[in-house]
Design a protein around this motif. Structure first.
Motif, PDB file in Angstrom:
ATOM      1  N   ALA A   5       0.891  -1.432  -0.081  1.00 33.69           N
ATOM      2  CA  ALA A   5       0.013  -0.209   0.010  1.00 33.69           C
ATOM      3  C   ALA A   5       0.795   1.190  -0.022  1.00 33.69           C
ATOM      4  O   ALA A   5       0.636   2.049  -0.935  1.00 33.69           O
ATOM      5  N   ALA A   6       1.604   1.536   1.018  1.00 37.83           N
ATOM      6  CA  ALA A   6       2.230   2.836   1.052  1.00 37.83           C
ATOM      7  C   ALA A   6       3.107   3.075  -0.126  1.00 37.83           C
ATOM      8  O   ALA A   6       2.835   3.803  -0.935  1.00 37.83           O
ATOM      9  N   ARG A   7       4.088   2.362  -0.127  1.00 38.26           N
ATOM     10  CA  ARG A   7       4.975   2.353  -1.189  1.00 38.26           C
ATOM     11  C   ARG A   7       4.680   1.496  -2.407  1.00 38.26           C
ATOM     12  O   ARG A   7       5.077   1.955  -3.551  1.00 38.26           O
ATOM     13  N   TRP A   8       4.093   0.465  -2.017  1.00 36.30           N
ATOM     14  CA  TRP A   8       3.740  -0.491  -2.955  1.00 36.30           C
ATOM     15  C   TRP A   8       2.925  -0.057  -3.931  1.00 36.30           C
ATOM     16  O   TRP A   8       2.172  -0.919  -4.561  1.00 36.30           O
ATOM     17  N   GLY A   9       2.135   1.130  -3.573  1.00 34.24           N
ATOM     18  CA  GLY A   9       1.379   1.809  -4.629  1.00 34.24           C
ATOM     19  C   GLY A   9      -0.126   1.861  -4.434  1.00 34.24           C
ATOM     20  O   GLY A   9      -0.684   1.462  -3.322  1.00 34.24           O
ATOM     21  N   ILE A  10      -0.455   2.518  -4.996  1.00 34.35           N
ATOM     22  CA  ILE A  10      -1.928   2.934  -5.195  1.00 34.35           C
ATOM     23  C   ILE A  10      -2.570   2.261  -6.497  1.00 34.35           C
ATOM     24  O   ILE A  10      -2.186   2.342  -7.381  1.00 34.35           O
ATOM     25  N   CYS A  11      -3.484   1.517  -6.296  1.00 34.24           N
ATOM     26  CA  CYS A  11      -3.976   0.680  -7.349  1.00 34.24           C
ATOM     27  C   CYS A  11      -5.505   1.071  -7.375  1.00 34.24           C
ATOM     28  O   CYS A  11      -5.955   1.173  -6.544  1.00 34.24           O
ATOM     29  N   VAL A  12      -5.807   1.006  -8.754  1.00 36.57           N
ATOM     30  CA  VAL A  12      -7.150   1.157  -8.973  1.00 36.57           C
ATOM     31  C   VAL A  12      -7.758  -0.125  -9.776  1.00 36.57           C
ATOM     32  O   VAL A  12      -7.182  -0.386 -10.800  1.00 36.57           O
ATOM     33  N   LEU A  13      -8.696  -0.391  -9.306  1.00 35.37           N
ATOM     34  CA  LEU A  13      -9.453  -1.544  -9.949  1.00 35.37           C
ATOM     35  C   LEU A  13     -10.738  -1.120 -10.292  1.00 35.37           C
ATOM     36  O   LEU A  13     -11.596  -0.673  -9.457  1.00 35.37           O
ATOM     37  N   LEU A 205     -10.419  -2.664 -14.375  1.00 36.80           N
ATOM     38  CA  LEU A 205      -9.160  -1.643 -14.157  1.00 36.80           C
ATOM     39  C   LEU A 205      -8.293  -2.251 -13.006  1.00 36.80           C
ATOM     40  O   LEU A 205      -8.998  -2.500 -12.056  1.00 36.80           O
ATOM     41  N   ARG A 206      -6.967  -2.218 -12.928  1.00 40.28           N
ATOM     42  CA  ARG A 206      -6.116  -2.309 -11.925  1.00 40.28           C
ATOM     43  C   ARG A 206      -5.065  -1.112 -12.092  1.00 40.28           C
ATOM     44  O   ARG A 206      -4.347  -1.043 -13.156  1.00 40.28           O
ATOM     45  N   ALA A 207      -5.057  -0.344 -11.405  1.00 43.41           N
ATOM     46  CA  ALA A 207      -4.195   0.940 -11.202  1.00 43.41           C
ATOM     47  C   ALA A 207      -3.253   0.910 -10.142  1.00 43.41           C
ATOM     48  O   ALA A 207      -3.629   0.579  -8.991  1.00 43.41           O
ATOM     49  N   LEU A 208      -1.904   0.782 -10.377  1.00 47.81           N
ATOM     50  CA  LEU A 208      -0.705   0.735  -9.332  1.00 47.81           C
ATOM     51  C   LEU A 208      -0.251   1.992  -9.045  1.00 47.81           C
ATOM     52  O   LEU A 208       0.365   2.503 -10.074  1.00 47.81           O
ATOM     53  N   ASP A 209      -0.514   2.773  -8.140  1.00 48.12           N
ATOM     54  CA  ASP A 209       0.251   3.792  -7.578  1.00 48.12           C
ATOM     55  C   ASP A 209       1.070   3.446  -6.393  1.00 48.12           C
ATOM     56  O   ASP A 209       0.827   2.965  -5.340  1.00 48.12           O
ATOM     57  N   TRP A 210       2.753   3.534  -6.908  1.00 44.42           N
ATOM     58  CA  TRP A 210       3.400   3.295  -5.830  1.00 44.42           C
ATOM     59  C   TRP A 210       4.789   4.270  -6.208  1.00 44.42           C
ATOM     60  O   TRP A 210       4.507   5.244  -6.631  1.00 44.42           O
ATOM     61  N   ASP A 211       5.785   3.679  -5.993  1.00 43.17           N
ATOM     62  CA  ASP A 211       7.388   4.556  -6.097  1.00 43.17           C
ATOM     63  C   ASP A 211       7.620   4.389  -7.446  1.00 43.17           C
ATOM     64  O   ASP A 211       8.191   3.657  -8.218  1.00 43.17           O
ATOM     65  N   VAL A 212       7.427   5.768  -8.006  1.00 43.11           N
ATOM     66  CA  VAL A 212       7.802   6.131  -9.414  1.00 43.11           C
ATOM     67  C   VAL A 212       9.227   6.699  -9.295  1.00 43.11           C
ATOM     68  O   VAL A 212       9.913   6.899 -10.304  1.00 43.11           O
ATOM     69  N   GLU A 213       9.847   6.926  -8.182  1.00 42.58           N
ATOM     70  CA  GLU A 213      11.178   7.524  -7.886  1.00 42.58           C
ATOM     71  C   GLU A 213      12.335   6.389  -7.973  1.00 42.58           C
ATOM     72  O   GLU A 213      13.362   6.711  -8.409  1.00 42.58           O
ATOM     73  N   GLY A 214      11.989   5.365  -7.702  1.00 44.00           N
ATOM     74  CA  GLY A 214      12.844   4.202  -7.484  1.00 44.00           C
ATOM     75  C   GLY A 214      13.132   3.271  -8.639  1.00 44.00           C
ATOM     76  O   GLY A 214      12.751   3.882  -9.681  1.00 44.00           O
ATOM     77  N   PRO A 215      13.785   2.268  -8.473  1.00 41.26           N
ATOM     78  CA  PRO A 215      14.281   1.594  -9.920  1.00 41.26           C
ATOM     79  C   PRO A 215      13.188   0.791 -10.517  1.00 41.26           C
ATOM     80  O   PRO A 215      13.233   0.147 -11.616  1.00 41.26           O
ATOM     81  N   PHE A 216      12.007   0.623  -9.892  1.00 34.89           N
ATOM     82  CA  PHE A 216      11.036  -0.330 -10.235  1.00 34.89           C
ATOM     83  C   PHE A 216      10.555  -0.165 -11.654  1.00 34.89           C
ATOM     84  O   PHE A 216      10.398  -1.054 -12.607  1.00 34.89           O
ATOM     85  N   LYS A 217      10.413   1.084 -12.104  1.00 32.86           N
ATOM     86  CA  LYS A 217       9.790   1.390 -13.416  1.00 32.86           C
ATOM     87  C   LYS A 217      10.543   1.324 -14.355  1.00 32.86           C
ATOM     88  O   LYS A 217      10.285   1.194 -15.459  1.00 32.86           O
TER      89      LYS A 217
END
Length: 444
Positions: A5-13, A205-217
């Motif tokens: 949740a917090a850093r692993w993202g905001i997801c929209v379904l 829909l599945r939307a993931l809001d999470w860490d876009v500053e780190g290396p994941f992207k």
């Protein structure tokens, strides 16, 4: 707490249900939000990319392709097909994506260590003590010890294959896989069907809001697991990161789609526990071992659950969508008639189940309700891309729409560091359309 949740993202379904009447009656104005909309994004008018993936290479039990939109290599998304035993599937990934996994996993663990203090408030007191005295790696080892017996051996076998194929340390990989349990992220989802959609079929829909500053992207990966139905369960597609075998976002050959939202401390969620199946493996198990909405519900309700989460399962065979409010102690099942919370900022909508960002996020829930209501009866993947996720501004790292009736997925991902595109968030970027039938038909 747990649950990307917090850093692993905001997801929209989002799941849209068509219920009859109202289709095609009102002309839509692009991107128009309710006058008091709290989430004023802008319409996403990028053309949808339909270029097929390019073949890169093969190994025993694996074939690697790449989506390279417009030939821009800084937008590469890897597409991996794997066959064989879990170990062989993992070994193929390790061999074919050796460079990417060897770069990403150490970077990701460094990122996790650097952010450890941010997670401190989200874990139980005893874990805080371990974190303060021993550090995050030891905490992740403790989480593994507590959850190991609730996780299928197929997961660890696949991870051993990745370690052997890539040369990346197995313990490092294992710790990385415990990380989602330790964090909290926000996400969004909807399921719409029947009278809510233009086709009358399910759109999810599945939307993931999470860490876009780190290396994941920088290391996005789509894995197609070609499983032997008799011995391994169903084939499925996982939208993930190089070297990660848990499920972030996925759809199965049985036409089930999975969405997820992490929830922090919230009223009505019962208790969290560390003793159970990590949610990224629970979600994977649903796609791999269930073939219906009923089966998914039974699986989720009977599981040894851990975190506060919202899950969503779309069933393309019956055009239905169910939402689940879960923790270690509760498992509430919702459709459009009993959806919670029931408030002026999260109203019920016929043939739609939705949550924007989280259980308690008033602005995003209201923004999503407004957009889904304005498109009710006319909702398509195209106008959801144009006027829902972009206007609500959800899905910064990953955004995926699933139409099981045609076995089609549309996905968008956050800009990689090397990508010059001024649009950085997935919801503002060009989506790529993928024919899942073609993916599942690929032969070794």
């Amino acid at each position: 707490g747990c649950g990307m949740a917090a850093r692993w993202g905001i997801c929209v379904l989002v799941l849209v249900v068509v219920v009859g009447g109202g289709r095609g009656e009102t002309p839509q104005r692009h991107g128009i939000l309710h006058p008091r909309s709290p989430t004023p994004g802008r319409p996403n008018t990028h053309p949808i990319n339909t270029e097929p993936p390019v073949f890169v290479g093969a190994a025993p039990h694996g074939k690697l392709y790449a989506f390279i939109p417009g030939g821009v290599t800084s937008r590469t998304v890897w597409l991996l097909h794997v066959w064989g035993t879990p170990y062989e599937q993992g070994y193929a990934q390790g061999i074919l994506l050796r460079k990417q996994i060897a770069e990403f996993i150490p970077q990701a663990m460094d990122r996790i260590r650097s952010e450890a203090s941010e997670y401190r408030a989200k874990v139980p007191p005893w874990m805080r003590d371990v974190l303060d005295k021993e550090g995050i790696d030891v905490v992740l080892d403790v989480v593994y010890a507590l959850t190991q017996r609730y996780t299928g051996s197929n997961v660890w076998d696949e991870l051993k294959g990745i370690a052997d194929g890539s040369g990346v340390d197995y313990d490092l990989l294992r710790r990385f896989h415990m990380f989602p349990e330790f964090t909290k992220g926000d996400c969004s989802m909807f399921g719409a069907w029947g009278d809510a959609t233009a086709s009358g079929h399910l759109l999810q829909l599945r939307a993931l809001d999470w860490d876009v500053e780190g290396p994941f992207k920088n290391y996005p990966l789509i894995v197609v697991y070609h499983n032997d139905e008799a011995t391994q369960g169903h084939s499925f597609v996982s939208f993930t990161f190089c070297g990660f075998v848990g499920l972030v976002t996925g759809v199965s050959a049985q036409k089930l789609g999975m969405s997820e939202i992490g929830v922090g401390e919230a009223e009505g969620f019962g208790k969290e526990s560390r003793m159970g199946t990590p949610f990224v493996f629970l979600m994977r198990d649903v796609l791999q071992f269930e073939d219906s909405s009923e089966g998914a519900t039974k699986h989720i309700v009977n599981a040894n659950r851990t975190c506060n989460l919202l899950l969503g399962v779309g069933d393309g065979k019956t055009d239905t969508f169910r939402g689940y409010q879960i923790s270690s102690t509760i498992a509430n099942v919702y459709d459009d008639t009993n959806l919670q919370p029931l408030t002026d900022w999260h109203p019920r909508i016929e043939n739609v189940v939705y949550w924007g960002m989280s259980w308690t996020s008033e602005d995003q829930n209201l923004g999503m309700a407004q957009q889904l209501t304005s498109l009710h009866g006319n909702l398509t993947a195209e106008n959801a891309i144009r006027d829902v996720m972009s206007m609500v501004r959800t899905g910064n790292l990953q955004s995926m729409l699933f139409d099981p009736s045609t076995m089609t997925v549309w996905f968008a991902l956050a800009a990689q560091d090397a990508d010059p595109d001024p649009d950085r968030n997935a919801y503002d970027r060009a989506y790529t359309r993928v024919d899942l039938k073609a993916l599942f038909a690929e032969r070794v």
